[in-house]
Design an enzyme around this catalytic site. Structure first.
Site, PDB file in Angstrom:
ATOM      1  N   THR A 120      -4.347   1.545  35.868  1.00  0.00           N
ATOM      2  CA  THR A 120      -5.518   2.464  36.048  1.00  0.00           C
ATOM      3  C   THR A 120      -5.907   2.765  34.672  1.00  0.00           C
ATOM      4  O   THR A 120      -5.440   2.652  33.667  1.00  0.00           O
ATOM      5  CB  THR A 120      -5.214   3.772  36.845  1.00  0.00           C
ATOM      6  OG1 THR A 120      -4.226   4.461  35.943  1.00  0.00           O
ATOM      7  CG2 THR A 120      -4.531   3.557  38.282  1.00  0.00           C
ATOM      8  N   HIS A 156       6.284  -1.274  32.229  1.00  0.00           N
ATOM      9  CA  HIS A 156       6.502  -0.187  31.186  1.00  0.00           C
ATOM     10  C   HIS A 156       8.034   0.047  30.772  1.00  0.00           C
ATOM     11  O   HIS A 156       8.602   0.481  32.033  1.00  0.00           O
ATOM     12  CB  HIS A 156       5.827   1.063  31.464  1.00  0.00           C
ATOM     13  CG  HIS A 156       5.789   2.014  30.455  1.00  0.00           C
ATOM     14  ND1 HIS A 156       5.219   2.006  29.167  1.00  0.00           N
ATOM     15  CD2 HIS A 156       6.561   3.138  30.367  1.00  0.00           C
ATOM     16  CE1 HIS A 156       5.300   3.316  28.672  1.00  0.00           C
ATOM     17  NE2 HIS A 156       6.382   3.695  29.180  1.00  0.00           N
ATOM     18  N   GLU A 202      -5.727   5.574  33.350  1.00  0.00           N
ATOM     19  CA  GLU A 202      -4.979   6.586  32.519  1.00  0.00           C
ATOM     20  C   GLU A 202      -3.566   5.670  31.873  1.00  0.00           C
ATOM     21  O   GLU A 202      -2.904   4.982  32.649  1.00  0.00           O
ATOM     22  CB  GLU A 202      -4.299   7.689  33.578  1.00  0.00           C
ATOM     23  CG  GLU A 202      -3.537   8.488  33.058  1.00  0.00           C
ATOM     24  CD  GLU A 202      -2.951   9.707  33.968  1.00  0.00           C
ATOM     25  OE1 GLU A 202      -1.773  10.268  33.523  1.00  0.00           O
ATOM     26  OE2 GLU A 202      -3.238   9.509  35.215  1.00  0.00           O
ATOM     27  N   GLY A 206       6.987 -11.760  24.154  1.00  0.00           N
ATOM     28  CA  GLY A 206       6.680 -12.699  25.092  1.00  0.00           C
ATOM     29  C   GLY A 206       7.929 -12.849  26.070  1.00  0.00           C
ATOM     30  O   GLY A 206       7.934 -13.947  26.775  1.00  0.00           O
ATOM     31  N   SER A 207       8.781 -12.008  25.942  1.00  0.00           N
ATOM     32  CA  SER A 207       9.950 -12.266  26.696  1.00  0.00           C
ATOM     33  C   SER A 207       9.919 -12.200  28.204  1.00  0.00           C
ATOM     34  O   SER A 207      10.440 -12.833  28.909  1.00  0.00           O
ATOM     35  CB  SER A 207      11.263 -11.227  26.432  1.00  0.00           C
ATOM     36  OG  SER A 207      11.006  -9.913  26.608  1.00  0.00           O
ATOM     37  N   ASN A 208       9.130 -11.022  28.635  1.00  0.00           N
ATOM     38  CA  ASN A 208       8.629 -11.034  30.068  1.00  0.00           C
ATOM     39  C   ASN A 208       7.864 -12.130  30.505  1.00  0.00           C
ATOM     40  O   ASN A 208       8.012 -12.788  31.652  1.00  0.00           O
ATOM     41  CB  ASN A 208       8.010  -9.740  30.387  1.00  0.00           C
ATOM     42  CG  ASN A 208       8.930  -8.402  30.404  1.00  0.00           C
ATOM     43  OD1 ASN A 208       9.372  -8.537  31.367  1.00  0.00           O
ATOM     44  ND2 ASN A 208       8.878  -7.578  29.636  1.00  0.00           N
ATOM     45  N   LEU A 263      -7.151  -0.104  28.047  1.00  0.00           N
ATOM     46  CA  LEU A 263      -8.387  -0.834  28.687  1.00  0.00           C
ATOM     47  C   LEU A 263      -9.409   0.302  29.166  1.00  0.00           C
ATOM     48  O   LEU A 263      -8.862   1.453  29.710  1.00  0.00           O
ATOM     49  CB  LEU A 263      -8.026  -1.722  29.813  1.00  0.00           C
ATOM     50  CG  LEU A 263      -7.105  -2.777  29.362  1.00  0.00           C
ATOM     51  CD1 LEU A 263      -6.215  -3.491  30.294  1.00  0.00           C
ATOM     52  CD2 LEU A 263      -8.039  -3.865  28.500  1.00  0.00           C
ATOM     53  N   MET A 286      -1.129  -4.727  24.477  1.00  0.00           N
ATOM     54  CA  MET A 286      -0.986  -3.639  23.772  1.00  0.00           C
ATOM     55  C   MET A 286      -2.587  -2.949  23.457  1.00  0.00           C
ATOM     56  O   MET A 286      -2.683  -2.552  22.422  1.00  0.00           O
ATOM     57  CB  MET A 286      -0.432  -3.654  22.288  1.00  0.00           C
ATOM     58  CG  MET A 286       1.204  -4.169  22.630  1.00  0.00           C
ATOM     59  SD  MET A 286       2.149  -2.863  23.541  1.00  0.00           S
ATOM     60  CE  MET A 286       2.375  -1.819  22.298  1.00  0.00           C
ATOM     61  N   ASN A 304       1.256  -3.703  35.352  1.00  0.00           N
ATOM     62  CA  ASN A 304       1.779  -3.565  33.859  1.00  0.00           C
ATOM     63  C   ASN A 304       3.140  -3.329  34.026  1.00  0.00           C
ATOM     64  O   ASN A 304       3.857  -3.019  35.031  1.00  0.00           O
ATOM     65  CB  ASN A 304       1.159  -2.627  33.314  1.00  0.00           C
ATOM     66  CG  ASN A 304       1.705  -2.340  31.845  1.00  0.00           C
ATOM     67  OD1 ASN A 304       1.873  -3.391  31.086  1.00  0.00           O
ATOM     68  ND2 ASN A 304       2.005  -1.369  31.211  1.00  0.00           N
ATOM     69  N   SER A 363       9.366   0.426  34.675  1.00  0.00           N
ATOM     70  CA  SER A 363       8.738   0.547  36.195  1.00  0.00           C
ATOM     71  C   SER A 363       7.551  -0.566  35.898  1.00  0.00           C
ATOM     72  O   SER A 363       6.860  -0.986  34.922  1.00  0.00           O
ATOM     73  CB  SER A 363       8.018   1.923  35.679  1.00  0.00           C
ATOM     74  OG  SER A 363       8.663   3.247  35.335  1.00  0.00           O
ATOM     75  N   ARG A 369     -15.243  -2.139  21.640  1.00  0.00           N
ATOM     76  CA  ARG A 369     -14.352  -2.303  22.667  1.00  0.00           C
ATOM     77  C   ARG A 369     -14.908  -2.944  23.958  1.00  0.00           C
ATOM     78  O   ARG A 369     -14.274  -3.841  24.606  1.00  0.00           O
ATOM     79  CB  ARG A 369     -13.692  -1.015  22.893  1.00  0.00           C
ATOM     80  CG  ARG A 369     -12.593  -1.180  24.069  1.00  0.00           C
ATOM     81  CD  ARG A 369     -11.782   0.303  24.427  1.00  0.00           C
ATOM     82  NE  ARG A 369     -11.339   1.007  23.137  1.00  0.00           N
ATOM     83  CZ  ARG A 369      -9.803   0.657  22.889  1.00  0.00           C
ATOM     84  NH1 ARG A 369      -9.195  -0.097  23.675  1.00  0.00           N
ATOM     85  NH2 ARG A 369      -9.445   1.472  21.970  1.00  0.00           N
ATOM     86  N   ASP A 418      -0.306   4.183  31.313  1.00  0.00           N
ATOM     87  CA  ASP A 418       0.722   4.066  31.772  1.00  0.00           C
ATOM     88  C   ASP A 418       0.687   5.164  33.054  1.00  0.00           C
ATOM     89  O   ASP A 418       1.853   5.652  33.271  1.00  0.00           O
ATOM     90  CB  ASP A 418       2.049   4.422  30.767  1.00  0.00           C
ATOM     91  CG  ASP A 418       1.976   3.317  29.603  1.00  0.00           C
ATOM     92  OD1 ASP A 418       1.587   2.228  29.941  1.00  0.00           O
ATOM     93  OD2 ASP A 418       2.160   3.935  28.481  1.00  0.00           O
TER      94      ASP A 418
END
Ligand code: GRF
Length: 224
Positions: free
Chosen positions: A146, A114, A148, A17-19, A98, A95, A112, A141, A70, A150
């Site tokens: 989406t 990354h 796909e 949780g640093s971000n 989706l 993590m 997101n 980044s 899921r 990352d």
């Protein structure tokens, strides 16, 4: 901007949780004009939950291991997110992969962060892989999410030179410093209505096509 005019956001986490903390701190300082409606973790032990609680933000655990399917996990997650009516959903170390349906529901309003210069090094363990590949430049980044992994359109990157004596840990630390500067800035662009993703997956910034991701080196990070 008054508190009621802040952009409502929901933040999804899985761990440290640093971000999340940098976003909370920037919002508390007033530089980042968001109202963090909820922090949701798919892992009950995520340390970030304590950070959010300490800041008085509503937290929720939606433990993916409690769901056989899921889709059932995602349905529960979607209901909880949508209850908050966020303008933006912010993945900060979340993590779970989706599915396309879930992601489509949040088209243009889910981002997101990354730890690589995408499209280089999608997936895990990017700092070690950057060193193994002999890269001289690494970084992070912010991208739209989406289906796909990352792979969504990138809006902002921060570049970090790789030093001779670098270890995965030292590199990770320097990249993380940049993450903490860049994510609040990218989120503020949404607050200000500067960034938009069209149906074809093309980003526009201030009404103009964004052909290359923005580079943090030529932007002004928020004063927080
Ligand atoms: C960060 O490196 C982020 O880029 C990646 O996961 C890590 C999360 O770290 N997606 P933290 O939980 O924000 O400290």
């Amino acid at each position: 901007m008054t508190a009621t005019a802040r952009l409502p956001i929901v933040i999804l986490i899985s761990g440290r949780g640093s971000n999340l903390e940098s976003i909370i701190n920037c919002a508390a300082s007033g530089a980042l004009e968001v109202d963090i409606r909820a922090v949701i973790s798919n892992r009950p032990a995520a340390a970030g939950l304590r950070i959010a609680e300490a800041a008085g933000i509503p937290v929720e655990v939606i433990d993916h291991t409690s769901y056989v399917e899921r889709m059932a996990f995602e349905r529960a997650l979607q209901v909880r997110i949508d209850t908050c009516q966020p303008g933006l959903v912010v993945l900060a170390g979340f993590m779970r992969l989706l599915t396309a349906g879930f992601v489509a529901h949040y088209h243009g309003r889910m981002v997101n962060i990354h730890p690589s210069l995408l499209p280089a090094l999608p997936g895990l363990d990017t700092h070690r892989r950057a060193l193994q590949a002999g890269l001289t430049e690494h970084g992070a980044s912010v991208h739209f999410v989406t289906a796909e992994m990352d792979g969504g359109p990138v809006l902002l990157q921060a570049r970090v030179p790789v030093r001779n004596d670098e270890t995965p840990d030292t590199l990770a630390g320097r990249v993380l410093e940049q993450e903490h500067r860049m994510y609040p800035l990218a989120i503020q662009w949404f607050v200000d209505g500067r960034i938009f993703l069209d149906e074809n997956g093309h980003i526009s910034f201030d009404g103009n096509p964004l052909t290359q991701p923005k580079d943090l080196a030529t932007e002004n990070p928020l004063p927080c």
